[in-house]
Design an enzyme around this catalytic site. Structure first.
Site, PDB file in Angstrom:
ATOM      1  N   HIS A   1       0.817  -1.218   0.000  1.00  0.00           N
ATOM      2  CA  HIS A   1       0.000   0.000   0.000  1.00  0.00           C
ATOM      3  C   HIS A   1       0.851   1.268   0.000  1.00  0.00           C
ATOM      4  O   HIS A   1       0.341   2.355  -0.263  1.00  0.00           O
ATOM      5  CB  HIS A   1      -0.902  -0.015   1.239  1.00  0.00           C
ATOM      6  CG  HIS A   1      -2.302   0.428   0.971  1.00  0.00           C
ATOM      7  ND1 HIS A   1      -2.893   0.434  -0.277  1.00  0.00           N
ATOM      8  CD2 HIS A   1      -3.269   0.894   1.829  1.00  0.00           C
ATOM      9  CE1 HIS A   1      -4.137   0.871  -0.181  1.00  0.00           C
ATOM     10  NE2 HIS A   1      -4.385   1.164   1.080  1.00  0.00           N
TER      11      HIS A   1
ATOM     12  N   ASN B   1      -6.842   6.881   3.983  1.00  0.00           N
ATOM     13  CA  ASN B   1      -8.248   7.211   3.765  1.00  0.00           C
ATOM     14  C   ASN B   1      -8.537   8.707   3.758  1.00  0.00           C
ATOM     15  O   ASN B   1      -9.630   9.119   3.343  1.00  0.00           O
ATOM     16  CB  ASN B   1      -9.112   6.540   4.837  1.00  0.00           C
ATOM     17  CG  ASN B   1      -9.085   5.032   4.737  1.00  0.00           C
ATOM     18  OD1 ASN B   1      -8.370   4.465   3.912  1.00  0.00           O
ATOM     19  ND2 ASN B   1      -9.847   4.373   5.583  1.00  0.00           N
TER      20      ASN B   1
ATOM     21  N   ASP C   1      -0.833   2.330  -5.512  1.00  0.00           N
ATOM     22  CA  ASP C   1      -0.895   0.891  -5.746  1.00  0.00           C
ATOM     23  C   ASP C   1      -2.248   0.495  -6.323  1.00  0.00           C
ATOM     24  O   ASP C   1      -3.270   1.104  -6.015  1.00  0.00           O
ATOM     25  CB  ASP C   1      -0.662   0.140  -4.431  1.00  0.00           C
ATOM     26  CG  ASP C   1      -1.690   0.515  -3.368  1.00  0.00           C
ATOM     27  OD1 ASP C   1      -1.690   1.702  -2.928  1.00  0.00           O
ATOM     28  OD2 ASP C   1      -2.503  -0.336  -2.982  1.00  0.00           O
TER      29      ASP C   1
ATOM     30  N   ASN D   1      -9.153   3.654  -1.390  1.00  0.00           N
ATOM     31  CA  ASN D   1      -9.665   4.686  -0.479  1.00  0.00           C
ATOM     32  C   ASN D   1      -8.906   6.004  -0.563  1.00  0.00           C
ATOM     33  O   ASN D   1      -9.490   7.070  -0.339  1.00  0.00           O
ATOM     34  CB  ASN D   1      -9.654   4.166   0.952  1.00  0.00           C
ATOM     35  CG  ASN D   1     -10.741   3.140   1.195  1.00  0.00           C
ATOM     36  OD1 ASN D   1     -11.787   3.164   0.557  1.00  0.00           O
ATOM     37  ND2 ASN D   1     -10.493   2.214   2.105  1.00  0.00           N
TER      38      ASN D   1
END
Length: 312
Positions: free
Chosen positions: A97, A145, A170, A191
């Site tokens: 991530h 997020n 990613d 997100n």
């Protein structure tokens, strides 16, 4: 002699002298305070006003800096924002991530752009030049997020149009280490991208550079766990080439513009040949053995890599 400021009743006789002696400290205090008040009233008033004004301005400046997230200066002409997405903290370093962070770090290293430790709009930023274009590298420190909070604030403050905000992140839906440039698109369930689109008022017409991380081969691994895992040892080389590709694509955009970069950046590439070294050839004893060896190399090794990640 000089007349006493005290009444005659107090100034005559032994009792009066004793009273004067007792009141002398009070008289001196009153005279001293009166002198200070007189002097302050005569000339330091302007100085006191300036001091009060300076304190007020300092308080306002501090409040303004806090509300603006540490932003300063004005628009930078023809500025690009190159944003890498990830999560802050060492526990997330090297995870799938955080590949966007890694790509921006590599762009910074390749072009000598220092990323300041002091945050702006809750993001780590560095300003420099790539191929003559002004560039601000951005790593939001808000956690994934909420990435749009930093990106939206920076783009508005520095008046950067969405078309010049390049986001590197990613992508589960691309094979591992595949890099793809797009001019627009949805969030695809990511997100961080969802947050940026929200802070752009629902508009998604901004370029993005996606780095494939693939979906977990082991179906028992949930997606949230997969993206927060580190790359397997056998994936590291391809990921390093993918990050190097990102640097080249960013340079291509700055030199040739988005449209031309798009036409040349998405050509099919084999990561193993990026360093001009041909893939290692395996020693084959016979055609029959070669076929069986090739079958054994396909899925089982990838599956075992996934199992190894879970154990790690």
């Amino acid at each position: 002699g000089a007349s006493s400021p005290l009444s005659p009743a107090l100034s005559s006789g032994p009792a009066g002298g004793s009273m004067l002696w007792a009141l002398e400290p009070l008289r001196k205090t009153v005279v001293s305070v009166g002198s200070v008040v007189y002097q302050v009233g005569m000339f330091p008033t302007r100085m006191i006003g300036r001091l009060a004004g300076g304190i007020t301005r300092a308080i306002h400046a501090r409040a303004s800096a806090k509300s603006s997230g540490g932003l300063s200066g004005g628009p930078i002409k023809d500025l690009w924002l190159v944003v890498g997405l990830g999560n802050p903290g060492t526990r997330y370093d090297g995870t799938r991530h955080n590949i966007g962070f890694r790509a921006v770090d590599e762009v910074a290293r390749a072009h000598g752009i220092a990323l300041a430790s002091k945050l702006k709009a809750n993001a780590q930023v560095g300003v420099g030049s790539i191929a003559g274009e002004s560039v601000m590298l951005v790593k939001p420190m808000t956690f994934m997020n909420l990435s749009g909070e930093s990106v939206g604030k920076l783009s508005r403050y520095y008046k950067v149009p969405k078309e010049k905000v390049l986001v590197i992140y990613d992508d589960l839906d691309l094979p591992n280490a595949k890099v793809k440039l797009k001019l627009r698109g949805g969030h695809g369930g990511h997100n961080g991208m969802r947050s940026i689109i929200e802070h752009f008022g629902g508009k998604s017409d901004f370029p993005r550079l996606r780095i494939g991380i693939g979906r977990p081969v082991n179906k028992r691994i949930p997606i949230p766990k997969h993206v927060l895992m580190r790359f397997a040892k056998e994936e590291q080389e391809d990921i390093a080439f993918a990050v190097a590709d990102c640097v080249k694509i960013v340079e291509n955009i700055m030199v040739n513009g988005l449209d031309k970069a798009l036409s040349t950046s998405n050509q099919k590439k084999n990561p193993k040949t990026h360093n001009n070294r041909p893939p290692k050839k395996k020693k084959v004893k016979s055609e029959k053995e070669d076929v069986s060896e090739g079958d054994a190399q396909s899925e089982p090794i990838v599956a075992s890599a996934g199992d190894g990640e879970v154990g790690g």
